[in-house]
Write a protein that holds these residues in place. Structure first.
Motif, mmCIF file in Angstrom:
data_model
loop_
_atom_site.group_PDB
_atom_site.id
_atom_site.type_symbol
_atom_site.label_atom_id
_atom_site.label_comp_id
_atom_site.label_asym_id
_atom_site.label_seq_id
_atom_site.Cartn_x
_atom_site.Cartn_y
_atom_site.Cartn_z
ATOM 1 N N ALA A 29 -3.394 15.181 -12.050
ATOM 2 C CA ALA A 29 -2.643 16.161 -11.265
ATOM 3 C C ALA A 29 -2.378 15.548 -9.859
ATOM 4 O O ALA A 29 -3.732 15.206 -9.120
ATOM 5 C CB ALA A 29 -3.267 17.649 -11.033
ATOM 6 N N TYR A 30 -1.359 15.342 -9.256
ATOM 7 C CA TYR A 30 -1.126 14.868 -7.852
ATOM 8 C C TYR A 30 -0.430 15.875 -7.079
ATOM 9 O O TYR A 30 0.467 16.594 -7.519
ATOM 10 C CB TYR A 30 0.044 13.777 -8.160
ATOM 11 C CG TYR A 30 -0.742 12.586 -8.901
ATOM 12 C CD1 TYR A 30 -0.893 11.391 -8.368
ATOM 13 C CD2 TYR A 30 -0.915 12.496 -10.348
ATOM 14 C CE1 TYR A 30 -1.462 10.432 -8.940
ATOM 15 C CE2 TYR A 30 -1.362 11.515 -11.000
ATOM 16 C CZ TYR A 30 -1.697 10.531 -10.184
ATOM 17 O OH TYR A 30 -2.306 9.381 -10.902
ATOM 18 N N THR A 31 -1.059 16.133 -5.996
ATOM 19 C CA THR A 31 -0.724 17.153 -5.002
ATOM 20 C C THR A 31 -0.092 16.533 -3.751
ATOM 21 O O THR A 31 -0.862 15.732 -3.048
ATOM 22 C CB THR A 31 -1.863 18.008 -4.607
ATOM 23 O OG1 THR A 31 -2.595 18.953 -5.998
ATOM 24 C CG2 THR A 31 -1.266 19.216 -3.653
ATOM 25 N N LEU A 32 1.320 16.698 -3.758
ATOM 26 C CA LEU A 32 2.131 15.933 -2.457
ATOM 27 C C LEU A 32 2.161 17.202 -1.358
ATOM 28 O O LEU A 32 2.815 18.267 -1.578
ATOM 29 C CB LEU A 32 3.113 15.583 -3.009
ATOM 30 C CG LEU A 32 3.161 14.700 -4.118
ATOM 31 C CD1 LEU A 32 4.671 14.155 -4.736
ATOM 32 C CD2 LEU A 32 2.447 13.520 -4.000
ATOM 33 N N HIS A 33 1.541 16.816 -0.129
ATOM 34 C CA HIS A 33 1.820 17.785 0.948
ATOM 35 C C HIS A 33 2.922 17.313 1.574
ATOM 36 O O HIS A 33 3.347 16.121 2.050
ATOM 37 C CB HIS A 33 0.752 17.696 2.065
ATOM 38 C CG HIS A 33 -0.986 18.215 1.216
ATOM 39 N ND1 HIS A 33 -1.049 19.438 1.309
ATOM 40 C CD2 HIS A 33 -1.600 17.408 0.434
ATOM 41 C CE1 HIS A 33 -2.229 19.382 0.775
ATOM 42 N NE2 HIS A 33 -2.571 18.186 0.231
ATOM 43 N N ILE A 34 4.077 18.177 1.538
ATOM 44 C CA ILE A 34 5.247 17.887 2.069
ATOM 45 C C ILE A 34 5.389 18.024 3.654
ATOM 46 O O ILE A 34 4.941 19.150 4.271
ATOM 47 C CB ILE A 34 6.441 19.011 1.846
ATOM 48 C CG1 ILE A 34 6.516 18.911 0.025
ATOM 49 C CG2 ILE A 34 7.925 18.408 2.383
ATOM 50 C CD1 ILE A 34 6.586 17.253 -0.660
ATOM 51 N N ASN B 155 0.939 -1.144 0.003
ATOM 52 C CA ASN B 155 0.188 -0.137 0.014
ATOM 53 C C ASN B 155 0.997 1.218 -0.047
ATOM 54 O O ASN B 155 2.120 1.222 0.533
ATOM 55 C CB ASN B 155 -1.053 0.022 1.353
ATOM 56 C CG ASN B 155 -1.955 -1.168 1.325
ATOM 57 O OD1 ASN B 155 -2.621 -1.324 0.231
ATOM 58 N ND2 ASN B 155 -1.775 -2.091 2.417
ATOM 59 N N LEU B 156 0.606 2.265 -0.474
ATOM 60 C CA LEU B 156 1.137 3.552 -0.634
ATOM 61 C C LEU B 156 1.232 4.017 0.733
ATOM 62 O O LEU B 156 0.423 3.942 1.753
ATOM 63 C CB LEU B 156 0.593 4.727 -1.489
ATOM 64 C CG LEU B 156 0.631 4.379 -2.791
ATOM 65 C CD1 LEU B 156 0.022 5.408 -3.900
ATOM 66 C CD2 LEU B 156 2.125 4.140 -3.536
ATOM 67 N N ALA B 157 2.458 4.437 1.316
ATOM 68 C CA ALA B 157 2.758 4.994 2.489
ATOM 69 C C ALA B 157 3.341 6.434 2.634
ATOM 70 O O ALA B 157 4.227 6.524 1.858
ATOM 71 C CB ALA B 157 3.636 3.811 3.488
ATOM 72 N N PRO B 158 3.219 7.160 3.390
ATOM 73 C CA PRO B 158 3.646 8.401 3.359
ATOM 74 C C PRO B 158 5.283 8.361 4.016
ATOM 75 O O PRO B 158 5.494 7.665 4.834
ATOM 76 C CB PRO B 158 2.852 9.376 4.211
ATOM 77 C CG PRO B 158 2.050 8.373 5.127
ATOM 78 C CD PRO B 158 2.076 7.024 4.471
ATOM 79 N N ARG B 159 5.864 9.212 3.356
ATOM 80 C CA ARG B 159 7.561 9.432 3.814
ATOM 81 C C ARG B 159 7.760 11.018 3.656
ATOM 82 O O ARG B 159 7.097 11.659 4.665
ATOM 83 C CB ARG B 159 8.473 8.912 2.752
ATOM 84 C CG ARG B 159 8.356 7.231 2.735
ATOM 85 C CD ARG B 159 9.156 6.562 3.735
ATOM 86 N NE ARG B 159 10.525 6.931 3.851
ATOM 87 C CZ ARG B 159 11.525 5.870 3.271
ATOM 88 N NH1 ARG B 159 10.993 4.854 3.061
ATOM 89 N NH2 ARG B 159 12.817 6.054 3.321
ATOM 90 N N LEU B 160 8.491 11.625 3.017
ATOM 91 C CA LEU B 160 8.461 13.128 2.848
ATOM 92 C C LEU B 160 7.049 13.657 2.760
ATOM 93 O O LEU B 160 6.751 14.964 3.066
ATOM 94 C CB LEU B 160 9.395 13.585 2.002
ATOM 95 C CG LEU B 160 10.979 13.488 2.358
ATOM 96 C CD1 LEU B 160 11.677 13.819 1.376
ATOM 97 C CD2 LEU B 160 11.322 14.500 3.595
ATOM 98 N N ALA B 161 6.231 13.132 1.648
ATOM 99 C CA ALA B 161 4.737 13.651 1.495
ATOM 100 C C ALA B 161 4.097 12.999 2.500
ATOM 101 O O ALA B 161 3.967 11.843 2.883
ATOM 102 C CB ALA B 161 4.462 13.345 0.328
ATOM 103 N N SER B 162 3.516 13.845 3.433
ATOM 104 C CA SER B 162 2.554 13.389 4.425
ATOM 105 C C SER B 162 1.230 12.996 4.096
ATOM 106 O O SER B 162 0.730 12.183 4.692
ATOM 107 C CB SER B 162 2.375 14.183 5.523
ATOM 108 O OG SER B 162 1.743 15.492 4.991
#
Length: 101
Positions: free
Chosen positions: A41-46, A24-31
């Motif tokens: 469009a993919y918005t990544l929250h740092i 499963n996708l898991a957060p790292r630098l993107a919370s």
């Protein structure tokens, strides 16, 4: 790349998103992240608490610089972003990746 190289890179760098033991996708630098309704469009929250080794904060501008550097170097990450129309910073410490399809 071999396992040794990957282990070294994991000790020095971090991923934006990773996978867990169940793939499963898991957060790292993107919370967290959102995908637009059209899937382009993919918005990544740092993460707000991410820091470099010297204690300075990791920002969306840093992520953008790194992705742009990788694209210019035409390396592995550039291949992964081959379908990107744009990579830019957004509001509230985000990076927005827009794809062609």
């Amino acid at each position: 790349s071999g396992d040794s190289e990957i282990a070294i890179l994991n000790a020095v760098y971090d991923y934006l998103i990773d996978t867990d033991a169940a793939f499963n996708l898991a957060p790292r630098l993107a919370s967290s992240w959102e995908v637009s309704d059209d899937g382009l469009a993919y918005t990544l929250h740092i993460r707000q608490d991410a820091v470099f080794h010297d204690g300075s904060p990791v920002t969306a501008d840093d992520v953008l610089w790194t992705l742009q550097w990788q694209l210019a170097a035409e390396g592995t990450v550039a291949n992964l972003l081959a379908d990107a129309v744009s990579v830019e910073t957004g509001a509230d410490n985000t990076v927005v990746i827009t794809l062609t399809a």
